[in-house]
Design a protein around this motif. Structure first.
Motif, PDB file in Angstrom:
ATOM      1  N   MET A  85       0.697  -1.140   0.021  1.00 27.27           N
ATOM      2  CA  MET A  85       0.049   0.171   0.097  1.00 27.27           C
ATOM      3  C   MET A  85       0.935   1.321  -0.042  1.00 27.27           C
ATOM      4  N   SER A  86       0.898   1.994  -0.852  1.00 29.72           N
ATOM      5  CA  SER A  86       1.562   3.519  -1.146  1.00 29.72           C
ATOM      6  C   SER A  86       1.069   4.522  -0.093  1.00 29.72           C
ATOM      7  N   ALA A  87      -0.456   4.408  -0.313  1.00 28.25           N
ATOM      8  CA  ALA A  87      -1.118   5.407   0.421  1.00 28.25           C
ATOM      9  C   ALA A  87      -1.360   5.111   2.023  1.00 28.25           C
ATOM     10  N   SER A  88      -1.069   6.202   2.785  1.00 30.10           N
ATOM     11  CA  SER A  88      -0.979   6.019   4.093  1.00 30.10           C
ATOM     12  C   SER A  88      -1.593   7.254   5.004  1.00 30.10           C
ATOM     13  N   LEU A  89      -2.164   6.821   6.069  1.00 36.15           N
ATOM     14  CA  LEU A  89      -2.715   7.834   6.947  1.00 36.15           C
ATOM     15  C   LEU A  89      -2.613   7.535   8.508  1.00 36.15           C
ATOM     16  N   THR A  90      -2.082   8.505   9.168  1.00 35.67           N
ATOM     17  CA  THR A  90      -1.671   8.307  10.605  1.00 35.67           C
ATOM     18  C   THR A  90      -2.862   9.397  11.557  1.00 35.67           C
ATOM     19  N   VAL A  91      -3.542   8.541  12.512  1.00 30.93           N
ATOM     20  CA  VAL A  91      -4.269   9.525  13.473  1.00 30.93           C
ATOM     21  C   VAL A  91      -3.682   9.359  14.773  1.00 30.93           C
ATOM     22  N   VAL A  92      -3.604  10.470  15.295  1.00 33.44           N
ATOM     23  CA  VAL A  92      -3.215  10.959  16.447  1.00 33.44           C
ATOM     24  C   VAL A  92      -3.927  11.559  17.580  1.00 33.44           C
ATOM     25  N   GLY A  93      -3.831  11.328  18.711  1.00 32.71           N
ATOM     26  CA  GLY A  93      -4.962  11.716  19.982  1.00 32.71           C
ATOM     27  C   GLY A  93      -4.010  13.130  20.487  1.00 32.71           C
ATOM     28  N   LEU A  94      -5.018  14.155  20.603  1.00 29.52           N
ATOM     29  CA  LEU A  94      -4.448  15.230  21.019  1.00 29.52           C
ATOM     30  C   LEU A  94      -4.574  15.417  22.600  1.00 29.52           C
ATOM     31  N   GLY A  95      -5.086  14.363  23.179  1.00 30.59           N
ATOM     32  CA  GLY A  95      -5.503  14.210  24.621  1.00 30.59           C
ATOM     33  C   GLY A  95      -6.626  14.868  25.360  1.00 30.59           C
ATOM     34  N   SER A  96      -6.908  15.120  26.436  1.00 32.09           N
ATOM     35  CA  SER A  96      -8.045  15.360  27.004  1.00 32.09           C
ATOM     36  C   SER A  96      -8.278  17.028  26.934  1.00 32.09           C
ATOM     37  N   GLY A  97      -7.141  17.673  26.718  1.00 27.36           N
ATOM     38  CA  GLY A  97      -7.158  19.256  26.758  1.00 27.36           C
ATOM     39  C   GLY A  97      -6.012  19.880  27.097  1.00 27.36           C
ATOM     40  N   ASP A  98      -5.383  19.322  27.982  1.00 23.20           N
ATOM     41  CA  ASP A  98      -4.223  19.934  28.654  1.00 23.20           C
ATOM     42  C   ASP A  98      -2.869  19.695  27.576  1.00 23.20           C
ATOM     43  N   PRO A  99      -2.278  20.852  27.149  1.00 22.65           N
ATOM     44  CA  PRO A  99      -1.149  20.754  26.182  1.00 22.65           C
ATOM     45  C   PRO A  99       0.082  19.946  26.706  1.00 22.65           C
ATOM     46  N   ASP A 100       0.143  20.169  28.317  1.00 22.47           N
ATOM     47  CA  ASP A 100       1.396  19.416  28.952  1.00 22.47           C
ATOM     48  C   ASP A 100       1.280  18.122  29.017  1.00 22.47           C
ATOM     49  N   GLN A 101      -0.079  17.607  28.553  1.00 21.28           N
ATOM     50  CA  GLN A 101       0.046  15.956  28.620  1.00 21.28           C
ATOM     51  C   GLN A 101       0.079  15.348  27.165  1.00 21.28           C
ATOM     52  N   LEU A 102       0.187  16.212  26.388  1.00 16.58           N
ATOM     53  CA  LEU A 102       0.560  15.758  24.903  1.00 16.58           C
ATOM     54  C   LEU A 102       1.976  14.948  24.963  1.00 16.58           C
ATOM     55  N   THR A 103       2.021  13.625  24.287  1.00 16.03           N
ATOM     56  CA  THR A 103       3.011  12.872  24.281  1.00 16.03           C
ATOM     57  C   THR A 103       4.317  13.581  23.388  1.00 16.03           C
ATOM     58  N   ILE A 104       5.532  13.414  23.790  1.00 14.39           N
ATOM     59  CA  ILE A 104       6.726  13.617  22.741  1.00 14.39           C
ATOM     60  C   ILE A 104       6.426  13.058  21.493  1.00 14.39           C
ATOM     61  N   GLY A 105       6.128  11.861  21.338  1.00 14.22           N
ATOM     62  CA  GLY A 105       6.085  11.255  20.128  1.00 14.22           C
ATOM     63  C   GLY A 105       4.728  11.917  19.134  1.00 14.22           C
ATOM     64  N   ILE A 106       3.821  12.337  19.637  1.00 16.49           N
ATOM     65  CA  ILE A 106       2.900  12.699  18.788  1.00 16.49           C
ATOM     66  C   ILE A 106       3.163  14.307  18.640  1.00 16.49           C
ATOM     67  N   MET A 107       3.894  14.813  19.451  1.00 20.02           N
ATOM     68  CA  MET A 107       4.370  16.244  19.007  1.00 20.02           C
ATOM     69  C   MET A 107       5.260  16.283  17.899  1.00 20.02           C
ATOM     70  N   ARG A 108       6.091  15.206  17.851  1.00 22.01           N
ATOM     71  CA  ARG A 108       7.072  15.328  16.750  1.00 22.01           C
ATOM     72  C   ARG A 108       6.295  14.981  15.552  1.00 22.01           C
ATOM     73  N   LYS A 109       5.230  14.019  15.572  1.00 24.28           N
ATOM     74  CA  LYS A 109       4.585  13.644  14.152  1.00 24.28           C
ATOM     75  C   LYS A 109       3.986  14.937  13.814  1.00 24.28           C
ATOM     76  N   LEU A 110       3.380  15.619  14.592  1.00 28.44           N
ATOM     77  CA  LEU A 110       2.484  16.975  14.207  1.00 28.44           C
ATOM     78  C   LEU A 110       3.584  17.862  13.363  1.00 28.44           C
ATOM     79  N   GLN A 111       5.025  17.802  14.280  1.00 30.73           N
ATOM     80  CA  GLN A 111       5.939  18.986  13.481  1.00 30.73           C
ATOM     81  C   GLN A 111       6.386  18.427  12.336  1.00 30.73           C
ATOM     82  N   GLN A 112       6.623  17.083  12.105  1.00 30.58           N
ATOM     83  CA  GLN A 112       7.220  16.416  11.099  1.00 30.58           C
ATOM     84  C   GLN A 112       6.289  16.262   9.694  1.00 30.58           C
ATOM     85  N   ALA A 113       4.923  16.297  10.031  1.00 33.42           N
ATOM     86  CA  ALA A 113       3.976  15.764   8.908  1.00 33.42           C
ATOM     87  C   ALA A 113       3.987  16.597   7.823  1.00 33.42           C
ATOM     88  N   THR A 114       3.582  15.968   6.633  1.00 30.97           N
ATOM     89  CA  THR A 114       3.675  17.017   5.400  1.00 30.97           C
ATOM     90  C   THR A 114       2.292  17.797   5.479  1.00 30.97           C
TER      91      THR A 114
END
Length: 497
Positions: free
Chosen positions: A1-30
């Motif tokens: 499969m060449s097409a791909s889609l990644t779903v991430v969770g933004l958490g319950s609302g507190d930005p401090d609870q956002l995981t480092i991995g998901i933050m990196r994904k958001l920064q690196q995404a096209t």
């Protein structure tokens, strides 16, 4: 499969609870897509100047939530399908992607059909904050329910209950009405807004009747109903009934209930059935409610006896009934049709025959009269025997033949009595008359039990009128005679008593 889609969770609302991995994904995404901008973490993306596209326009264009979720999922799959292998497309949703997130469920179902590789990365769920901020441990028993589809039958008071998707006061009002089917109006419940979000969190405890008067419902709102083991809150649940009956039959329970067997309870089952029928004839809903409960108790006791023997329990009884209803109503739950009651009954009979075949029973090898309970009341049994025989053509062409048969049987009864034949012979002749009369009921499409029941009630009313008249005159039956009683009987007839 060449097409791909990644779903991430933004958490319950507190930005401090956002995981480092998901933050990196958001920064690196096209490309980053968010279901809605109405979430505190999205403000962090604005502060970091991370570009994103929201689907808030879909909410404005569609009338129903399911339409919104369908369109968002379809847009995402179209975008992912048009990308290249090195395109990183991120879809960010509030909370955890696998908790109360309809769009993700649609994507999980349909992405494989479009050859799109779907990856789901977790995030802090609103439940995580609920456990902390509301202070309960889910191991004690917990259920999560959707406010948009809440029904009182889903609510179990002995469990901690969190109700999500409470977007506005209208939804809160629907929740309140469902909860009021179980809990008293003043039962304390908790409304939580933006749990764990600094400066926005609100936790409000209110009596149930004020639930839809609380301000601030929105995307980050929930309702919490603390667990309760109080009988007054569990009294409407089937589980509590099952529990009570099992206790009654236990060694610590009721001596009378413990001693009962199927045979000793048999007469009670019959009596309770007739008491229900009496409430139907009297058109007394309040009394009917009570008597239906007494009849249900008999079913529970018989089921409990078998549960103790390890044969089956009442939930097996319910499962068997559900399966039968689904199977025998193909015009409702299947592909057949039935435009009227007669067609529906034909479907029912055909599916009954199919059930027998599946059990290895050949309907053609059975008697036409099989399937009628042995211990039915005689009049009812006669009616059912005649109906089964009539289905294969053993019947009169019209009522003239029926009336002729009644005259014939009545003459034979008179003869048996006049000649002084033995009691058994006279009983058989009487039975023949009653059996012949029952045929009239079939031809006029009237249940003979119901017809006789109406006459019984009529007799009781008119006889009681005679009693009342004599009593008003200060007389007893011994002080009256048949002529006087017959006069009051005819008077009752004119008064339609």
């Amino acid at each position: 499969m060449s097409a791909s889609l990644t779903v991430v969770g933004l958490g319950s609302g507190d930005p401090d609870q956002l995981t480092i991995g998901i933050m990196r994904k958001l920064q690196q995404a096209t490309q980053v897509y968010v279901r809605t901008k109405e979430h505190p973490v999205v403000r962090l993306l604005d502060e970091l100047k991370l570009p994103y596209t929201s689907f808030d326009d879909v909410y404005e264009a569609r009338d129903a939530f399911h339409e919104v979720y369908e369109e968002i999922a379809d847009r995402l799959m179209t975008i992912a399908g048009s990308g290249t292998s090195d395109t990183e497309i991120i879809y960010a949703v509030p909370g955890h992607p696998m908790v109360a997130e309809a769009t993700v469920q649609i994507l999980k179902e349909r992405c494989p059909e479009r050859e799109i590789q779907l990856t789901v990365l977790g995030g802090e769920s609103f439940l995580d904050e609920a456990f902390i901020r509301l202070g309960f441990d889910p191991i004690e028993g917990f259920q999560l329910l959707d406010a948009s589809g809440l029904e009182s039958r889903l609510i179990q008071p002995q469990l901690h209950t969190v109700i999500g998707q409470v977007y506005d006061m209208f939804t809160a009002s629907d929740v309140k009405l469902s909860l009021m089917d179980i809990y008293p109006d003043d039962y304390l419940v908790v409304v939580g807004h933006a749990l764990g979000v600094s400066g926005e969190e609100q936790i409000v405890r209110v009596p149930l009747y004020e639930l839809d008067r609380v301000e601030g419902y929105g995307n980050l709102s929930l309702i919490y109903v603390p667990k309760s083991d109080e009988d007054e809150h569990r009294v409407r649940t089937f589980e509590r009934l099952h529990e009570i009956v099992s206790i009654l039959r236990s060694p610590e329970g009721c001596p009378w209930d413990r001693e009962q067997t199927h045979q000793t309870l048999r007469k009670h089952l019959i009596e309770e059935t007739y008491e229900v029928l009496e409430t139907i004839d009297e058109d007394d809903p309040v009394h009917m409610q009570e008597e239906l409960g007494d009849l249900l108790l008999q079913i529970m006791l018989h089921s409990q006896i078998e549960e103790e023997l390890g044969s089956f329990n009442v939930y097996d009884v319910i499962a068997s009934l559900n399966e039968k209803l689904l199977f025998r109503h193909p015009h409702v739950f299947g592909e057949r049709t039935a435009g009227n009651a007669e067609a529906a009954l034909q479907n029912w009979e055909q599916m009954k025959a199919e059930e027998k075949r599946r059990k290895g029973i050949d309907p053609s090898e059975q008697s036409v009269l099989d399937g009628i309970p042995r211990d039915l009341p005689a009049l009812m049994k006669a009616y059912k025997l005649q109906k089964k025989a009539a289905k294969v053509g053993f019947d009169w062409e019209d009522l003239d033949g029926v009336f002729a048969k009644i005259d014939e049987e009545l003459a034979e009864l008179k003869e048996a009595i006049t000649e002084g034949q033995d009691l058994q012979s006279q009983q058989l002749e009487l039975g023949d008359v009653l059996f012949a009369v029952t045929n009239v009921a079939r031809f006029i499409h009237s249940d003979p039990e119901e017809a006789l029941s109406l006459t019984n009630h009529k007799f009781v009313r008119r006889f009681q009128y005679i009693e009342q008249k004599l009593k008003s005159l200060g007389k007893t039956f011994e002080e009256s005679d048949l002529a006087e009683m017959d006069r009051y009987w005819n008077e009752a007839k004119t008064l339609n008593k």
